[in-house]
Write a protein that holds these residues in place. Structure first.
Motif, short mmCIF file in Angstrom:
data_model
loop_
_atom_site.label_atom_id
_atom_site.label_comp_id
_atom_site.label_asym_id
_atom_site.label_seq_id
_atom_site.Cartn_x
_atom_site.Cartn_y
_atom_site.Cartn_z
N GLY A 1 0.82 -1.21 0.00
CA GLY A 1 0.00 0.00 0.00
C GLY A 1 0.85 1.26 0.00
O GLY A 1 2.05 1.24 0.31
N CYS A 2 0.21 2.39 -0.32
CA CYS A 2 0.96 3.65 -0.47
C CYS A 2 1.55 4.14 0.85
O CYS A 2 2.67 4.68 0.87
CB CYS A 2 0.08 4.71 -1.11
N VAL A 3 0.83 3.96 1.94
CA VAL A 3 1.36 4.39 3.24
C VAL A 3 2.50 3.48 3.67
O VAL A 3 3.56 3.93 4.12
CB VAL A 3 0.25 4.41 4.31
N ARG A 4 2.30 2.17 3.52
CA ARG A 4 3.33 1.22 3.93
C ARG A 4 4.62 1.44 3.15
O ARG A 4 5.73 1.42 3.71
CB ARG A 4 2.84 -0.22 3.75
N MET A 5 4.53 1.65 1.84
CA MET A 5 5.73 1.86 1.03
C MET A 5 6.42 3.18 1.39
O MET A 5 7.65 3.28 1.43
CB MET A 5 5.37 1.87 -0.47
N THR A 6 5.62 4.21 1.68
CA THR A 6 6.19 5.50 2.07
C THR A 6 6.91 5.38 3.41
O THR A 6 8.05 5.84 3.56
CB THR A 6 5.08 6.56 2.17
N GLU A 7 6.25 4.78 4.39
CA GLU A 7 6.87 4.67 5.72
C GLU A 7 8.09 3.75 5.70
O GLU A 7 9.06 3.98 6.40
CB GLU A 7 5.85 4.17 6.73
N ARG A 8 8.04 2.71 4.89
CA ARG A 8 9.14 1.75 4.86
C ARG A 8 10.38 2.32 4.18
O ARG A 8 11.51 2.06 4.61
CB ARG A 8 8.69 0.48 4.15
N HIS A 9 10.18 3.11 3.13
CA HIS A 9 11.33 3.52 2.32
C HIS A 9 11.63 5.02 2.30
O HIS A 9 12.74 5.41 1.96
CB HIS A 9 11.14 3.03 0.88
N LEU A 10 10.64 5.84 2.64
CA LEU A 10 10.85 7.29 2.50
C LEU A 10 10.85 8.04 3.82
O LEU A 10 11.17 9.23 3.84
CB LEU A 10 9.75 7.90 1.60
N LEU A 11 10.50 7.36 4.91
CA LEU A 11 10.39 8.03 6.20
C LEU A 11 11.65 7.82 7.04
O LEU A 11 12.04 6.68 7.30
CB LEU A 11 9.17 7.49 6.95
N HIS A 12 12.27 8.93 7.44
CA HIS A 12 13.47 8.86 8.28
C HIS A 12 13.34 9.89 9.40
O HIS A 12 13.15 11.08 9.13
CB HIS A 12 14.73 9.13 7.45
N ASP A 13 13.41 9.40 10.65
CA ASP A 13 13.27 10.26 11.82
C ASP A 13 11.98 11.07 11.77
O ASP A 13 11.94 12.25 12.13
CB ASP A 13 14.47 11.21 11.95
N GLY A 14 10.92 10.40 11.30
CA GLY A 14 9.61 11.03 11.26
C GLY A 14 9.37 11.98 10.12
O GLY A 14 8.30 12.60 10.03
N VAL A 15 10.33 12.10 9.22
CA VAL A 15 10.20 13.05 8.10
C VAL A 15 10.30 12.29 6.78
O VAL A 15 11.19 11.46 6.59
CB VAL A 15 11.30 14.13 8.16
N VAL A 16 9.37 12.60 5.87
CA VAL A 16 9.38 11.97 4.55
C VAL A 16 10.41 12.66 3.66
O VAL A 16 10.43 13.90 3.56
CB VAL A 16 7.99 12.05 3.89
N THR A 17 11.30 11.88 3.03
CA THR A 17 12.26 12.44 2.09
C THR A 17 11.51 13.10 0.93
O THR A 17 10.63 12.49 0.32
CB THR A 17 13.18 11.34 1.54
N ASP A 18 11.88 14.33 0.61
CA ASP A 18 11.06 15.11 -0.31
C ASP A 18 11.94 15.97 -1.24
O ASP A 18 12.52 16.96 -0.78
CB ASP A 18 10.15 16.02 0.51
N PRO A 19 12.05 15.63 -2.51
CA PRO A 19 11.52 14.41 -3.13
C PRO A 19 12.42 13.21 -2.83
O PRO A 19 13.56 13.38 -2.36
CB PRO A 19 11.53 14.75 -4.63
N PRO A 20 11.95 11.98 -3.09
CA PRO A 20 12.77 10.80 -2.81
C PRO A 20 13.97 10.71 -3.73
O PRO A 20 13.97 11.24 -4.84
CB PRO A 20 11.80 9.64 -3.06
N THR A 21 14.98 10.00 -3.25
CA THR A 21 16.15 9.75 -4.09
C THR A 21 15.84 8.60 -5.05
O THR A 21 14.90 7.83 -4.85
CB THR A 21 17.35 9.36 -3.22
#
Length: 320
Positions: free
Chosen positions: A164-184
């Protein structure tokens, strides 16, 4: 017509449908359909538990929905809970809270049951359309999981996988509570790898490539359609049964994955609760289309909620 209510509580959102339904003809008339972003699945992939603040948000939405259901005089309510509450160690806290507020116990359904409901809701009204060839592949991209169902008059195969979109975001884009923006690019590649592994798993039991029409459900897909149409605001009537070509899905996905939070938030049709997770959701859709060679996706606003409503109406009609 039978007046019923259905609630679908997923990882990212909780949704309500109050409708008059005739299960014999497949007619369903909306009286109230709404969605609230509650992020029930906040942190579940990492902690295995439903966060107190996530439960608080969800219970607040339940109280609002209880008043709407009472106002419309629905004969029966069915409350279905999906991915996040399946995974959580403390799901009993969730069950008790819902029961206290709405008077019904949430049914924590399996991924296969979720897929059946989604297929029924999405395809019952498509019967007889000459421009859409069966079998259908119905794909419901949720917050925690994605459901795949292939079928025509009956389901040939169904599978739920945790992409799911939340699971993929939290698993790969979330670091120390902050979403990488934009992702690498490395982060995007990691999401892609998870999606491709999940699709390999689905193909073991579901004949994805036998499908002739791809039908896409839920917020990630409907938002992609709204962006594709350049809608000035989210418009369910314009989105329902719209058709988005593969090339447009690819362009939108690439744009979302390279844009900033502010740029995504500035899209007129974007729900604020989807700003951080829409890139991952669009990538799930794009990957599915590439896997099966789909030239377009038919977008449906009718989904698991409608499937739940049909089952409730059928049960009421069958009672003595």
């Amino acid at each position: 017509m039978t007046r019923v209510a259905a609630i679908d509580c997923g990882t990212n959102s909780i949704r309500l449908l109050v409708a008059d339904v005739d299960p014999l003809t497949g007619q369903l008339v909306d009286l109230d359909r709404r969605m609230t972003i509650v992020r029930l699945g906040q942190g579940v992939d990492r902690t295995g538990r439903l966060a107190p603040e996530a439960l608080e948000r969800t219970f607040a939405a339940c109280k609002e929905y209880a008043a709407i259901i009472k106002e419309h005089g629905a004969e029966r309510l069915r409350f279905v809970a999906t991915s996040a509450s399946r995974d959580a160690e403390n799901r009993d806290d969730f069950v008790r809270g819902v029961l206290d507020i709405l008077g019904v116990e949430p049914e924590v359904i399996s991924g296969d049951q979720e897929a059946e409901f989604s297929f029924t809701g999405a395809t019952r009204e498509l019967s007889g359309r000459a421009d859409l060839t069966r079998p259908y592949l119905v794909v419901d991209i949720g917050g925690g999981s994605t459901e795949f169902v292939v079928g025509d008059d009956h389901v040939r195969g169904a599978r739920s996988v945790d992409i799911g979109c939340v699971r993929m975001t939290e698993r790969h884009l979330l670091h120390d509570g902050v979403v990488t923006d934009p992702p690498t690019q490395a982060q995007i590649d990691a999401i892609r790898a998870d999606i491709e592994a999940a699709l390999d798993l689905v193909e073991r039991t579901v004949p994805l490539r036998e499908a002739h029409t791809l039908v896409g459900l839920a917020g990630s897909v409907t938002t992609v359609s709204a962006i594709a149409q350049n809608l000035p605001a989210y418009d369910p009537a314009a989105i329902h049964h719209s058709r988005v070509p593969y090339d447009r899905v690819r362009e939108i996905t690439e744009s979302l994955l390279t844009s900033t939070h502010a740029e995504r938030a500035g899209i007129p049709s974007m729900h604020p609760g989807r700003v951080d997770v829409i890139g991952a959701g669009a990538l799930v859709l794009l990957s599915i289309m590439e896997r099966i060679g789909a030239h377009e996706v038919v977008v449906s606003e009718h989904d698991i909620l409608d499937g739940i409503a049909f089952t409730v109406a059928e049960e009421l009609q069958q009672r003595p």
